[in-house]
Design a protein around this motif. Structure first.
Motif, PDB file in Angstrom:
ATOM      1  N   THR A  41       5.362   9.484  -7.573  1.00  0.00           N
ATOM      2  CA  THR A  41       6.446   9.557  -8.559  1.00  0.00           C
ATOM      3  C   THR A  41       5.878   9.879  -9.943  1.00  0.00           C
ATOM      4  N   PHE A  42       4.769   9.239 -10.272  1.00  0.00           N
ATOM      5  CA  PHE A  42       4.085   9.514 -11.540  1.00  0.00           C
ATOM      6  C   PHE A  42       3.639  10.972 -11.632  1.00  0.00           C
ATOM      7  N   LYS A  43       3.313  11.566 -10.467  1.00  0.00           N
ATOM      8  CA  LYS A  43       2.879  12.972 -10.435  1.00  0.00           C
ATOM      9  C   LYS A  43       4.068  13.930 -10.289  1.00  0.00           C
ATOM     10  N   LYS A  44       5.280  13.434 -10.577  1.00  0.00           N
ATOM     11  CA  LYS A  44       6.494  14.251 -10.654  1.00  0.00           C
ATOM     12  C   LYS A  44       7.047  14.678  -9.297  1.00  0.00           C
ATOM     13  N   ARG A  71       0.829  -1.208   0.000  1.00  0.00           N
ATOM     14  CA  ARG A  71       0.000   0.000   0.000  1.00  0.00           C
ATOM     15  C   ARG A  71       0.863   1.257   0.000  1.00  0.00           C
ATOM     16  N   ALA A  72       1.884   1.271   0.837  1.00  0.00           N
ATOM     17  CA  ALA A  72       2.791   2.420   0.880  1.00  0.00           C
ATOM     18  C   ALA A  72       3.502   2.588  -0.454  1.00  0.00           C
ATOM     19  N   GLN A  73       3.890   1.477  -1.057  1.00  0.00           N
ATOM     20  CA  GLN A  73       4.587   1.538  -2.335  1.00  0.00           C
ATOM     21  C   GLN A  73       3.666   2.028  -3.454  1.00  0.00           C
ATOM     22  N   SER A  74       2.395   1.680  -3.397  1.00  0.00           N
ATOM     23  CA  SER A  74       1.437   2.171  -4.392  1.00  0.00           C
ATOM     24  C   SER A  74       1.361   3.695  -4.366  1.00  0.00           C
TER      25      SER A  74
END
Length: 270
Positions: free
Chosen positions: A233-236, A224-227
């Motif tokens: 990360t995807f949101k920069k 869950r934390a990694q998600s």
């Protein structure tokens, strides 16, 4: 009269009046000399005070009510200077000693004072007044539901919609919507660094961690934390600002099982 031989030569009196500390050093009748024990006690007192907080030192000498006024002013001044010289001999800088003053005698009403000899003995003294700088304010970590303008290390950011389905580490639509808002604020406050903490509910008493139904591995809180880490990360959001860790069932909120299927942020650097 040598009443003081029955009393401690050095009496420590601490007064906590805001940022002021006072020590009183007592002298024998008609004396202004210090013996070695008294001298060591004065120096030890100063050295045990946090030197970074000492703003200034004031020294005030006093006498009892016997004797002529002019003589008592001189004696009280000599007592104050004795303390000043002893401090300077032991490395106390002259520039922080801002006052050396003999106050003369302390008048008392013989008819109203019980144990007059003891009262007089306590008036034969020098007060060493240490003026301390204020302690810096200590910010205590708190719990918030959004990024704030000012944070301290240890603050928890609990996002109310960042919850998961039972046994799942997949982000829901509500969770992604809230993470979008979080990412915007994290871009605004670029100095913040944080740990992403994953949690679970409803595991057996002997199991700290739960099984992720997608991976079949007992690391649901970590997943869950990694998600969340991957989505940010995807949101920069720069990876070096973030770490992630699973805490299993060790930190329940006590609000119900659905609230323990969560991820929250903890500020690690500001």
């Amino acid at each position: 009269m040598r009443l003081l031989k029955f009393l401690p030569l050095l009496f420590f009196g601490f007064l906590q009046a805001q940022e002021e500390v006072v020590q009183s050093v007592y002298f024998e009748f008609d004396k202004y000399t210090l013996d070695e024990k008294q001298a060591a006690g004065v120096i030890d007192y100063i050295r045990k005070t946090d030197s970074t907080r000492i703003e200034s030192i004031q020294i005030f000498g006093y006498c009892d009510d016997r004797g002529k006024e002019a003589y008592n002013f001189k004696l009280s001044n000599n007592r104050a200077n004795t303390i000043k010289e002893k401090l300077m001999e032991n490395g106390i800088k002259n520039k922080i000693i801002v006052t050396i003053e003999g106050k003369g005698r302390i008048l008392i009403d013989d008819d109203l004072v019980e144990n007059l000899p003891e009262v007089r003995s306590k008036n034969r003294r020098v007060d060493v007044v240490i003026n301390l700088k204020k302690l810096p304010e200590i910010d205590i970590p708190g719990f918030f539901t959004s990024i704030q303008k000012k944070h301290v290390v240890g603050d928890h950011i609990y996002l109310e919609n960042l919850l998961f389905e039972r046994g799942s580490s997949k982000l829901t639509f509500k969770a992604k919507t809230q993470l979008d808002k979080l990412a915007y604020m994290l871009q605004k406050y670029k100095a913040l660094q944080f740990e992403i903490q994953g949690h679970v509910c409803c595991t057996p008493p002997n199991q700290r961690e739960a099984i992720d139904r997608d991976t079949k591995k007992r690391q649901l809180s970590k997943n869950r934390a990694q998600s969340v880490y991957k989505y940010l990360t995807f949101k920069k959001i720069v990876k070096t600002r973030m770490t992630f860790k699973g805490y299993g069932n060790t930190v329940p909120l006590g609000k119900g099982s659905e609230y323990d299927r969560r991820v929250e942020l903890v500020i690690t650097s500001i």
